[in-house]
Each structure stands twice: as C-alpha cells, then as structure tokens.
Design an enzyme around this catalytic site. Structure first.
Site, short mmCIF file in Angstrom:
data_model
loop_
_atom_site.label_atom_id
_atom_site.label_comp_id
_atom_site.label_asym_id
_atom_site.label_seq_id
_atom_site.Cartn_x
_atom_site.Cartn_y
_atom_site.Cartn_z
N CYS B 130 1.19 -1.37 -0.08
CA CYS B 130 -0.48 -0.03 -0.29
C CYS B 130 0.76 1.01 -0.24
O CYS B 130 0.77 2.30 -0.59
CB CYS B 130 -0.74 -0.23 1.02
SG CYS B 130 -0.02 -0.70 2.77
N GLY B 161 -4.99 -1.31 7.52
CA GLY B 161 -3.67 -2.10 6.72
C GLY B 161 -3.40 -3.66 7.39
O GLY B 161 -3.34 -4.32 6.35
N HIS B 243 -3.06 6.48 4.64
CA HIS B 243 -1.59 6.65 4.86
C HIS B 243 -0.94 7.36 3.97
O HIS B 243 -0.74 8.71 3.47
CB HIS B 243 -0.75 5.77 4.05
CG HIS B 243 -0.59 4.18 4.72
ND1 HIS B 243 -1.88 3.84 5.90
CD2 HIS B 243 -0.80 3.00 4.25
CE1 HIS B 243 -1.32 2.67 5.66
NE2 HIS B 243 -1.11 1.74 5.26
#
Lengths: 339, 339
Positions: B130, B161, B243
C-alpha cells in the site's frame, strides 16, 4: 549565587508552566523566593509548589522587581512586552517563546550543545522550539565525531505543544468520533483525532510553515553551522505528549558505522539509546512522557550513500522540548556563576 | 472478454476484500459470475453484492475451476498455496499479498506507472504494498519529466492495513484511555492509541523492517529503476484509514520549479493536487478515505539542493493501496485484452 535567589515563572498556569514547576521541584532547584505570574485572566489561581500554596499574580513590569531568573512561557506577545521590563529590573530571562530566538543578541541554547553561548547573554536567553531541541541534542554528538552535511526531518508532533485547549480538543474529538458524532475543530485547523495535519503554525511565502522554518533556522544557529543543509516537514498527530522525528542525516565523513553511532549516542549527555530491533526496542512517545531525556533508536545506514544514516528521535515536548530545557538553562546559569 | 467473465474474490470478508467488492460495484465492473471465497473460519458468511446475496465459500483448489480473474487478499500463505492452483485452472491471479511481489516472473503493477508489464504475466500479477503504490503513483510523473535520483520517505500509516482486528484495537484502546483504564496490546506490538510505533512488520538483519524494504525494493521494480536510491522509515499511527507520506526527492534535473511540479501533477492520472497553503489546503487522511485517487500537496523546493523537493502524499490504503489498484489491474487486463 544560591542563597537569596528569586525565581519568577511567567505563564504558571499553562501546560509548559506547570511542567516548569514540576521540574523545579523534581530537580530540587535551590531558590529562596518563587513568584508565579500569569495573564490577568488566570491571576488568582492557587498553585501548590513543594507543599506550599501560591497565588498566581498578574504579570506586570513591576512584578520583576528583585527577580533574578524569570522563566517565560506565556506566548510571544507577553515575552515581547515584559521580558525587556524584567531585564531592565536586573532579571535574566529564559524565554520559551519564539519572540527572541533569532535575535542576534540573544543566545539560543540547548545546554548539551551550546551551553557556552550563555556567557554572551544580554539579559534574555531563548529556549528553542521543542522539535528543534530534541533533534540538535541527538545530532550534536554526531557533529562532534563526524561533522554534519545535510539533515532532513519529518516530525510526528503531539498536540500538547499547542496547550491545554489542544489536549482537550484531541480527547473530546476522539470521544465524539467513538460515539459516531460530528466534530467541529476549534483549536487545530482541522479534525486532529484519528487524523494527521501537515501544518503547524502559519505558512510562509516559500510554502514552508513557521514551525518548519524554526527547525531549519534554529538548528543552524544553535549548532553554529550556518552552512548546514536542513529541511523539515512538520506534522501534527493525535498524540497528547511526545514528539517523534524521522531524521535522515548526511555526515561529513564516510567512516561512521551504525555501531559507532550507537556507541557515541549511548554515552552522550541527555540521550538514552533505545535501539534493539531483535527485542522490538525503539523510542515511542508513550514511553517518553514524563522523562527528561531524548530517546534515539532505529539507527540505520542509508543503503545508498556511505555518509547517510536514519534515526528515530523521541522526547517529551513539554520537558526537554520546553520546561526541562528552560530549567536546565537556569541550572547552567548557576553553574557558570552567571546568576 | 466481457461476456462470460467469472471473477473470484479470495478473502472476501476481510478489510481489503470488502473494499474490493465495493470497488467492483462502484466501477460497474462487467462480469457474469462472482465467487466469494475465504478461509474455512469465515466460510458461510452472507455478503450482499449489487443487491444479491452471496454465501462465502471456503477457498480450495477446485474453487477456481472456470474462474477468469481471481483477486487474492487473504494473506501470504493462502496466496502461496492457492494462487498457483488458480493459475493451473486458467485464472489470472491479481495478488494483494507480498508472496510473489519480488518474484522475477511476476509483474508488480501500478497501472499509472507500468501497466505495460501486464503483457509479461505468467498467471500471477502482484499488487504492490500500500505505501509503495501511492508513492510511485505520485513520483512517476516527476520521473517522466525530470528523472529520479534519490527518494527518502517517512510514512504515517493507518491501522486498517493490519485488518479489522487492528481497527477494533485502535478504537477499543482509545476508549479505554479516555476512560483512564489500562490497555493491553494484542494486534499491534505496543499501545497504538495516542502513540506512534516505528515498526511495521518484522525487522531484517540490516535494521530495516520488511515494510521499509518492501517500499525500497518494490519502488525500484515497479519503476524499472534498479539504481534509484530509496530509503524508508515506516511508522504506524492512531489513524483508522489513510496513509500519509513525507517524501524528499532528488531529481536528475536541476531545472524543475514548484510550479512545474504542481502543473505536472495536476494533469497526472490518478493524482489529485491539493496544494494551496494560503487556504490551508493540503492532503489529510481524514479527507482521503473512500476516494480512489492519490492526493499530493505541501510541494516545496529544498532550500539547499536545486534538484531537491519535498512532497506530502496521502491516499486511502484500502483503495489505491489495495482494493482499487487490484480492480484497476483487472480493468487493465480487460482493456489490454489479456483476459
């Protein structure tokens, strides 16, 4: 001087002021008189220090008559207005705001790095920005051993640097989100709970924030390295206390190893090395709260440049980043017989 | 192919699997048959997709009979065991785990960067980590215009995640701390609420974590730049989803300006430029959740090196970082007539 010392704390009811009182008590800081000062709004507040109750008084120019050391942490405007008044009355001011930091006649001091600059003071000594202090404290031993060429820092900053209101906002917003309620930011520019805000202080025309430029300019001044390359990205996070920093540094020398750097930092003043990946040991803000030291770990060699290293630096932003560094300056002033 | 397409989602009840289903629906992904697969433990779960109820079945080698595209997101061990079985039965696997990413016969694809690598697939296509995906998506337009020399990234990663359990842990710990109760970490290595953990995945012998080495190695592979200098420090934060990355990049060329970079990113596929300091506009995870794009802002020129720039890159780690990139690969496979 020891006997007869008169200390004033300006901003005694604030988040940093309270940590200053706790630090003065923890350190058994020798003094005969303590005066607690604040804005008009907080005047009258009762504060207990070493078992004795004090009434906080409104800070005025006359408050500083007879004061030897005045620790200021009540915002830049209070410092600008009253620090010169305190100096006029014979006090040495240790100022925790940004008001005088870049003034060329004002030493900007982290005792582990440039204690000797205290000799040049002209009444006011500036305490650097919280994120700067912990970084230069960790970098100074590397500068001494290898020289510094470039520093790039990305910060992970707690809300307590913005005061009690910011802490309250973090917790009340967090509770609201857990309750699936809407939140309305008041202290921070946006929702801080469960979010990351890449802005601390206002923006300058070059796209950097004042917080970022403080880290850049203060680092050069404290370390006396005007040519040092420094870059910063400062980010506010949903953490009450404890700033973390991901730091990339290029040394002047190509000779350092990770073990060398660990060994140097292990023995450096004010530094606690926390670096054992095999045991999952590394610094974290939750573990740094309430401690005076700067914690360093995750030390790695850059995989491409022989002079490049990565470090993770954590410290209590209210202590080494503010109150403890200020009290430490006061201790240095005593030790150097400057007060 | 369009008519008769049979898609399987492996790990359909997981955090990423659910986003894959939502993304397939949002994109009106054309298919005739959908098979939802999971571990034995989650088999039997009912899932609604486009108004129709599906029963999730236990994934076995035979599950892939007749499947054209299998989207895997059920952990590395499941992929290692079942992806080759799916391929043997004629499926193309898009694998969201790290099992095959660095396999030299497996294309590692971010469509905005290296869609053409899909032509070389031998049954399995890997979806990158990711944090890698959002970074390379933002850097590719700069590579095309100026070339890349060095990249240093510090991440600000959300817990999602690590799956549903990690999200639950963040929220239950946050509530416990608001209630002034003790917390006992179970999913994360330490307390994650109101803290920062500078460790994602296990440590390698060189002091870097696997997450950091994934960012380093995957970036070089996706961009076909084995000589690119990449360094990463990966940090887990108390954020549910989204993120963020503080990225320093040195370009091959000294000619770029901030305005040039803004202009290039503004027109780049899959990128939304959010960069207006005067209006306090910059990317934040809270704003990126639920969106497919990668958001870029805080673009600044390094104050010392003419080829140095700083960027702040944010994206939904479950979407562009996982589900959307996987579905996007499936869309590319269709568009390139590879399925």
């Amino acid at each position: 001087m020891g006997r007869g010392l008169h200390v004033a704390v300006v901003g005694a009811t604030g988040a940093v002021g309270q940590q200053m009182l706790k630090t003065l008590a923890d350190r058994d800081f020798e003094m005969d008189t303590l005066t607690l000062l604040s804005s008009k709004r907080s005047a009258g507040t009762k504060v207990t220090f070493r078992g004795q109750e004090y009434t906080v008084q409104e800070a005025t120019p006359e408050s500083f008559e007879g004061v030897n050391i005045a620790l200021f942490s009540a915002g830049g405007n209070v410092s600008k207005a009253l620090a010169p008044e305190a100096v006029k009355r014979g006090a040495i001011v240790v100022d925790n705001t940004s008001a005088f930091r870049m003034d060329e006649n004002t030493p900007l001091v982290v005792p582990e790095v440039n204690e000797k600059d205290l000799h040049d003071h002209q009444g006011i000594i500036a305490n650097p920005n919280c994120s700067t202090i912990q970084m230069v404290a960790a970098l100074e031993p590397l500068r001494q051993a290898y020289g510094l060429k470039k520093v790039i820092v990305s910060t992970y900053q707690a809300v307590s640097g913005a005061g009690h209101e910011a802490i309250d906002e973090l917790y009340s917003q967090s509770q609201a989100i857990l309750n699936k309620e809407d939140v309305t930011p008041e202290v921070m520019p946006y929702q801080i709970a469960f979010n990351a805000i890449p802005q601390i202080d206002k923006f300058q025309d070059n796209g950097y924030t004042f917080e970022e430029m403080k880290m850049i300019n203060e680092t050069k001044k404290i370390m006396h390295l005007p040519e040092l390359e420094v870059a910063a990205t400062c980010v506010r996070l949903p953490i009450e206390t404890g700033h973390s920093e991901s730091v990339y540094v290029e040394l002047e020398s190509n000779d350092a190893t990770v073990d060398d750097i660990k060994s140097i930092l292990k023995d450096a003043p004010g530094i606690t090395l926390q670096d054992d990946p095999s045991q999952q040991i590394y610094p974290m803000p939750a573990n740094a709260v309430g401690k005076n030291d700067v914690f360093v770990g995750r030390i790695r060699k850059d995989l491409d440049r022989p002079n490049g290293f990565h470090l993770w630096i954590v410290s209590d932003n209210l202590l080494k980043g503010a109150a403890w560094n200020s009290v430490q300056i006061a201790e240095s002033l005593k030790a150097l017989k400057l007060v």
